[in-house]
Write a protein that holds these residues in place. Structure first.
Motif, PDB file in Angstrom:
ATOM      1  N   ASN A 138       0.276  39.670  98.315  1.00 55.43           N
ATOM      2  CA  ASN A 138       0.646  40.267  96.932  1.00 55.43           C
ATOM      3  C   ASN A 138       0.559  41.587  96.736  1.00 55.43           C
ATOM      4  O   ASN A 138      -0.519  42.321  96.428  1.00 55.43           O
ATOM      5  CB  ASN A 138      -0.189  39.614  95.809  1.00 55.43           C
ATOM      6  N   THR A 194       0.250  43.744  93.538  1.00 52.87           N
ATOM      7  CA  THR A 194      -0.539  43.088  92.463  1.00 52.87           C
ATOM      8  C   THR A 194      -2.205  43.451  92.651  1.00 52.87           C
ATOM      9  O   THR A 194      -2.714  43.373  93.455  1.00 52.87           O
ATOM     10  CB  THR A 194      -0.174  41.671  92.543  1.00 52.87           C
ATOM     11  N   ASP A 195      -2.809  43.551  91.238  1.00 52.22           N
ATOM     12  CA  ASP A 195      -4.189  44.080  91.401  1.00 52.22           C
ATOM     13  C   ASP A 195      -5.120  42.830  91.955  1.00 52.22           C
ATOM     14  O   ASP A 195      -4.497  41.708  91.933  1.00 52.22           O
ATOM     15  CB  ASP A 195      -4.607  44.308  89.750  1.00 52.22           C
TER      16      ASP A 195
END
Length: 315
Positions: free
Chosen positions: A248, A251-252
């Motif tokens: 990811n 993504t955080d």
């Protein structure tokens, strides 16, 4: 019910326990006279789970399934050339052998123990020679040093590897022939777990596992439970974060959560009905573990990786 609720660490790490000072591993070696048979496959598969004490037989998951969850994970222990384990007497006066969850921690402890023993023996030799000088005697010869001072018992030690299911089995047996077996995470992993959970202490023998809620992905091969979708639990926080970033990248990073190995196994043992989340769990060992385990096997040659029933005691 969320996975986080099932694996909540709140009840797993809050209890205080005696802490063994593993930095105090020094002095003499005593060979035990107890001789039993070598570890057998049946012993390794007889996985009892819980807070390192035997529980009732599994209901939803068989012992073979739980062993299959554990067995791909290598642990590392300190033995002599023949595979006889080193055992230490800690501050709690318990004779204990350790299975480390990472090669690096086993290597650090072995080097620390060997260096400590070397320094202690040097100091003892110096003290003896000073007394001999005052009485007009010559310094100890090499042969006299061996007899009166002793030798470093850790010089003949090596790091060996056994699978986690075998280590869990011994840890769950409690006291065996006067000795205990413990699984030990690294100090860094303990600090990471306490930082995530905001706890003050992790009792000895407890093993933290790191995860993200709803972090799932497909496995290339069927899991221990037969499925392909896995929920990974990591022994190292950094490895969990790296895996998230790889899958990811934009993504955080979500909130890191932590559970405990033996509490997880208790959940598996006590499960009475099918549970999708529990069946998808997979343990991810430190990155270097499998390569280091192979190195240990290669260095051990034809010798046993772990002689059950024999021991070297370090006071």
């Amino acid at each position: 019910v969320s996975l986080g609720s099932k694996l909540s660490l709140a009840t797993h790490m809050s209890a205080k326990g005696g802490t063994l000072d593993r930095r105090s591993l020094i002095t003499s070696v005593i060979a035990s006279s107890i001789i039993l048979s070598r570890p057998s496959a049946s012993l390794a598969n007889d996985v009892a789970t819980g807070s390192q004490s035997a529980l009732s037989p599994p209901k939803r998951f068989t012992s073979s399934q739980i062993a299959a969850l554990l067995s791909p994970v290598p642990t590392f222990t300190i033995v002599d050339k023949t595979g006889t384990p080193y055992m230490v007497v800690g501050e709690d006066a318990k004779l204990t052998a350790y299975f480390f969850t990472s090669y690096g921690e086993a290597d650090r402890i072995l080097k620390l123990a060997s260096d400590s023993a070397t320094n202690a023996l040097k100091e003892l030799q110096k003290e003896i020679n000073e007394k001999r000088k005052l009485s007009g005697q010559k310094p100890l010869t090499k042969e006299e040093v061996k007899d009166e001072v002793g030798i470093n018992p850790w010089k003949s030690a090596r790091i060996s590897s056994v699978p986690l299911d075998f280590a869990v089995t011994l840890a769950n047996r409690g006291k065996m022939k006067g000795a205990y077996f413990r699984i030990a995470p690294s100090e860094a992993d303990i600090d990471d777990a306490l930082g995530v959970d905001q706890s003050d202490d992790l009792p000895e023998g407890k093993v933290p596992l790191f995860y993200f809620e709803d972090f799932k992905f497909l496995s290339d091969t069927p899991l221990w439970s037969g499925g392909n979708e896995q929920i990974p639990l990591f022994f190292q926080k950094g490895q969990l974060v790296d895996e998230w970033m790889k899958r990811n990248p934009k993504t955080d990073i979500p909130e890191i959560k932590v559970t405990e190995l033996f509490s997880l196994l208790t959940n598996l043992v006590q499960a009475e009905e099918a549970d999708d989340d529990l069946e998808k769990l997979v343990l991810i060992p430190p990155k270097e573990s499998k390569a280091k385990a192979k190195l240990c096997f290669d260095k051990g040659g034809t010798e046993s990786p772990f002689k059950l029933g024999e021991r070297l005691v370090i006071l």
